[in-house]
Scaffold this active site. Structure first.
Site, PDB file in Angstrom:
ATOM      1  N   LEU A  20       2.634  29.118   8.683  1.00  0.00           N
ATOM      2  CA  LEU A  20       2.527  27.693   8.985  1.00  0.00           C
ATOM      3  C   LEU A  20       2.780  26.823   7.760  1.00  0.00           C
ATOM      4  CD1 LEU A  20      -0.569  27.762  11.364  1.00  0.00           C
ATOM      5  CD2 LEU A  20       1.669  26.809  11.952  1.00  0.00           C
ATOM      6  N   ASP A  39       1.222  29.216  -3.524  1.00  0.00           N
ATOM      7  CA  ASP A  39       0.826  30.517  -2.998  1.00  0.00           C
ATOM      8  C   ASP A  39       0.185  31.296  -4.141  1.00  0.00           C
ATOM      9  OD1 ASP A  39       1.588  32.091  -0.242  1.00  0.00           O
ATOM     10  OD2 ASP A  39       1.351  33.504  -1.914  1.00  0.00           O
ATOM     11  N   TYR A 158     -15.164  31.241   9.002  1.00  0.00           N
ATOM     12  CA  TYR A 158     -13.943  30.478   9.281  1.00  0.00           C
ATOM     13  C   TYR A 158     -14.244  29.268  10.171  1.00  0.00           C
ATOM     14  CZ  TYR A 158      -9.145  29.662  10.985  1.00  0.00           C
ATOM     15  OH  TYR A 158      -7.933  29.110  11.317  1.00  0.00           O
ATOM     16  N   LYS A 162     -13.774  25.328   9.123  1.00  0.00           N
ATOM     17  CA  LYS A 162     -12.865  24.449   9.855  1.00  0.00           C
ATOM     18  C   LYS A 162     -13.603  23.290  10.512  1.00  0.00           C
ATOM     19  CE  LYS A 162      -8.917  26.483   9.010  1.00  0.00           C
ATOM     20  NZ  LYS A 162      -7.951  25.821   8.106  1.00  0.00           N
TER      21      LYS A 162
END
Length: 305
Positions: A20, A39, A158, A162
């Site tokens: 993504l 990255d 996670y 989020k």
């Protein structure tokens, strides 16, 4: 409407070596923005830059693991030193360490929170400082997840991160509004390394890799497609066309784009003088508890065989 044009704008996209994040970087570069690719793998980052420049875009790589203030400062500094300014931040970097609650270690929890939640915080803070100094507004785009909106089995770390990211978007949209800086969270759904581990999706993803299109029940019904299908939202939110869009959680995937509601009170009951435990027990089944809220990401609806 005029076409989206980000010529002269500069973006940092964290975790943009592949998947993504790479799709977001390509989408920004395609409409004229210069991009700092990020990255933790130098070879992956350099290949991403090569793919953007070969397509006619401008990009450089900054290899660093997000999470610390030092990493955030490096990304902003690289944008300014290489391209002269910063206009757009996309906080995409993330990792997974999935386990059920009673098996999740401190390290599993801390690693995900550091990358997703603290990484979003530190990068957004560094970007906000620079954008406010420039005095020309800007766009901060945070990457959320359906897991953060609804919870997901085995994803304590996670989902918590989020959910926090969505709350950050709402908070920062208020704090940065006077500076002309928009802040939104996107909620993408796409065929990625994570979703291909879901058995129901796996055969469709494999067929897609062989050149077959995803069926409409996935692209439209489930809002499930390729990473590139999610990428159009990024240049839009970074453009003048979205100057009035801030504090929102926007889903995208396949052929579908959605606006997520913010948490709000949906039902109320009252007791003169306040509530006792017994009164709550008596009233709950027929008032607030009559229609409890669902949890978890709804299971995909596949056609009957």
């Amino acid at each position: 409407m005029p076409s989206i044009d980000l010529t002269g704008k500069v973006a940092v996209v964290t975790g943009s070596g592949r998947g993504l994040g790479l799709a977001y970087a390509h989408a920004l570069a395609a409409v004229g923005a210069s991009v700092v690719v990020n990255d933790i793998d130098e070879a992956v980052a350099e290949q991403a830059v090569k793919s953007i420049t070969e397509a006619g875009g401008k990009a450089v790589a900054e290899v660093v693991a997000v999470g610390t203030s030092e990493a955030a400062d490096r990304l902003v500094t690289r944008a300014v030193e290489e391209f002269g300014r910063l206009d757009i931040l996309v906080t995409n970097a993330g990792i997974l360490r999935d386990k059920v609650l009673w098996k999740m270690s401190d390290d599993d929890f801390d690693a995900v929170i550091t990358t997703h939640l603290k990484g979003t915080f530190t990068c957004a803070r560094a970007a906000a400082v620079r954008l406010r100094e420039q005095g020309e507004g800007g766009s901060i785009i945070l990457v959320g997840s359906p897991a953060g909106q609804r919870g997901n089995f085995g994803q304590t770390n996670y989902a918590a991160a989020k959910a926090g990211i969505a709350a950050m978007a709402r908070t920062w949209s208020m704090e940065l509004g006077r500076a002309g800086i928009t802040v939104n969270a996107i909620v993408p759904v796409a065929a990625t390394a994570m979703t291909e581990t879901i058995p129901a999706f796996a055969p469709y993803i494999e067929a897609m890799r062989q050149g077959e299109p995803l069926p409409d029940f996935l692209r439209k019904g489930e809002g499930f497609g390729t990473p590139e299908d999610c990428a159009a939202l990024i240049p839009f939110l970074a453009s003048e066309a979205a100057r009035g869009v801030t504090g929102q959680a926007i889903g995208i995937g396949g052929d579908k784009v959605t606006l997520w509601s913010h948490p709000q009170e949906i039902k109320a009951a009252y007791a003169d003088g306040g509530w006792s435990p017994d009164a709550l027990a008596e009233a709950w089944p027929t008032s607030l508890g009559a229609e409890p809220q669902t949890v978890g990401i709804p299971a995909p609806k596949f056609p009957e065989a």
